[in-house]
Each structure stands twice: as C-alpha cells, then as structure tokens.
Design a protein around this motif. Structure first.
Motif, PDB file in Angstrom:
ATOM      1  N   UNK A  22      -3.583  20.775   3.887  1.00 32.83           N
ATOM      2  CA  UNK A  22      -3.302  19.403   4.300  1.00 32.83           C
ATOM      3  C   UNK A  22      -4.515  18.611   4.737  1.00 32.83           C
ATOM      4  N   UNK A  23      -5.713  19.205   4.592  1.00 39.06           N
ATOM      5  CA  UNK A  23      -6.929  18.503   5.026  1.00 39.06           C
ATOM      6  C   UNK A  23      -8.005  18.671   3.959  1.00 39.06           C
ATOM      7  N   UNK A  24      -8.650  17.579   3.581  1.00 41.54           N
ATOM      8  CA  UNK A  24      -9.841  17.697   2.743  1.00 41.54           C
ATOM      9  C   UNK A  24     -10.992  17.031   3.480  1.00 41.54           C
ATOM     10  N   UNK A  25     -12.182  17.580   3.317  1.00 40.42           N
ATOM     11  CA  UNK A  25     -13.389  17.002   3.906  1.00 40.42           C
ATOM     12  C   UNK A  25     -14.490  17.148   2.868  1.00 40.42           C
ATOM     13  N   UNK A  26     -14.902  16.025   2.313  1.00 45.95           N
ATOM     14  CA  UNK A  26     -15.893  16.035   1.245  1.00 45.95           C
ATOM     15  C   UNK A  26     -17.173  15.375   1.725  1.00 45.95           C
ATOM     16  N   UNK A  35     -18.874  12.808   6.046  1.00 47.07           N
ATOM     17  CA  UNK A  35     -17.768  13.365   5.281  1.00 47.07           C
ATOM     18  C   UNK A  35     -16.654  12.349   5.118  1.00 47.07           C
ATOM     19  N   UNK A  36     -16.082  12.328   3.917  1.00 50.01           N
ATOM     20  CA  UNK A  36     -14.847  11.587   3.700  1.00 50.01           C
ATOM     21  C   UNK A  36     -13.726  12.589   3.889  1.00 50.01           C
ATOM     22  N   UNK A  37     -12.807  12.253   4.764  1.00 46.55           N
ATOM     23  CA  UNK A  37     -11.762  13.196   5.150  1.00 46.55           C
ATOM     24  C   UNK A  37     -10.396  12.611   4.840  1.00 46.55           C
ATOM     25  N   UNK A  38      -9.479  13.456   4.370  1.00 42.04           N
ATOM     26  CA  UNK A  38      -8.077  13.052   4.312  1.00 42.04           C
ATOM     27  C   UNK A  38      -7.275  14.090   5.078  1.00 42.04           C
TER      28      UNK A  38
END
Length: 152
Positions: A22-26, A35-38
């Motif tokens: 449920x989490x992305x951090x690019x 970081x771009x996070x969702x």
C-alpha cells in the motif's frame, strides 16, 4: 552534488526491492534525497480507496534528524493541515536515527487509519471531529473521493 550516504542508498534499495504493502516511495532522478510517495488509504478508514500523493525529503543531516514529509493530495484529517504538513511524533520529538523511511511511511499510513483529534495540526478539522465524528468522517470520505481516487 555530494555522494549519498550508504544508509540512504540501502534504505532506497530496500524500499524498491521489498516494498511496503500500500506504499510506494520512488526517489527522484534529479535528487535522490527527494522521494515521490503514494500511500493507499487503509481499508477500514474514511480514506479507503484513496491514493494519496506525498513528498518526502531527506535533509543533509538525515538520519540525525527526521525526513521532511508532506501530503500533496488534499486531505481532511485532524493531524494534517491545509499545507499537507503532518503532526506525527516520530517526525518531531520522537524521531530517532534508528527509524527508517519505511517506518515513517507506515506510521503515516497508520495515522490515516487512526486520526487523533486530541493532538491536532488542523484545529478546525479536529473541532469538527470532536463535535460530530460521523459528519467529519463523511467529509473525509467525500474529500477522499474528490481528491484521492484515481480517475480511470
């Protein structure tokens, strides 16, 4: 630009190779400290089905000081203000160099599942939450639908 500390490289690699559900951090290609996070809204919360965009920045003195994190997606939450700033102990007084980016993101996701109107950053939202929790949750759901649900 100075070389990245090994710790940041390790944490980044782990976020990519072993992502948190449920989490992305690019990391940004231009700046690996950014970081771009969702974060997916927890299913049992008013933020369910929402995908929230955040930005996370690791200051030069990380990990001695906390990352800077803020919501880019509008959210109706007593602990997140209109500018997207987050009231969370591990981002302030309870920060410890033992914590990692993934720990922080999990804490933020948990905060979505458990708003705390007694330690507010958005006082107006906290007041609403305390006066009429049902109505506040309904507004949070409406905002989630309006701002955080991906349109196909």
């Amino acid at each position: 630009m100075a070389a990245l500390p090994k710790r940041i490289i390790k944490e980044t690699e782990r976020l990519v190779s072993d992502p948190v559900p449920g989490i992305t951090a690019t990391p940004s290609e231009e700046n690996l400290r950014y970081f771009e996070v969702t974060i997916d809204g927890p299913s049992s919360s008013p933020y369910a089905n929402g995908v929230f965009q955040l930005e996370l920045y690791l200051p030069d003195d990380y990990p001695m000081c906390a990352p800077k994190v803020r919501f880019l997606t509008k959210i109706y939450h007593p602990n997140i203000d209109k500018l997207g700033r987050i009231c969370l102990d591990v981002l302030k007084d309870n920060w410890s160099p033992a914590l990692q980016i993934r720990t922080i993101l999990l804490s933020i996701q948990a905060l979505l599942g458990a708003p705390n109107p007694d330690d507010p950053l958005a006082n107006d939202v906290a007041e609403d939450w305390k006066k009429d929790e049902k109505k506040a949750i309904q507004i949070a759901q409406e905002w989630t639908q309006k701002y955080a649900v991906k349109k196909d």
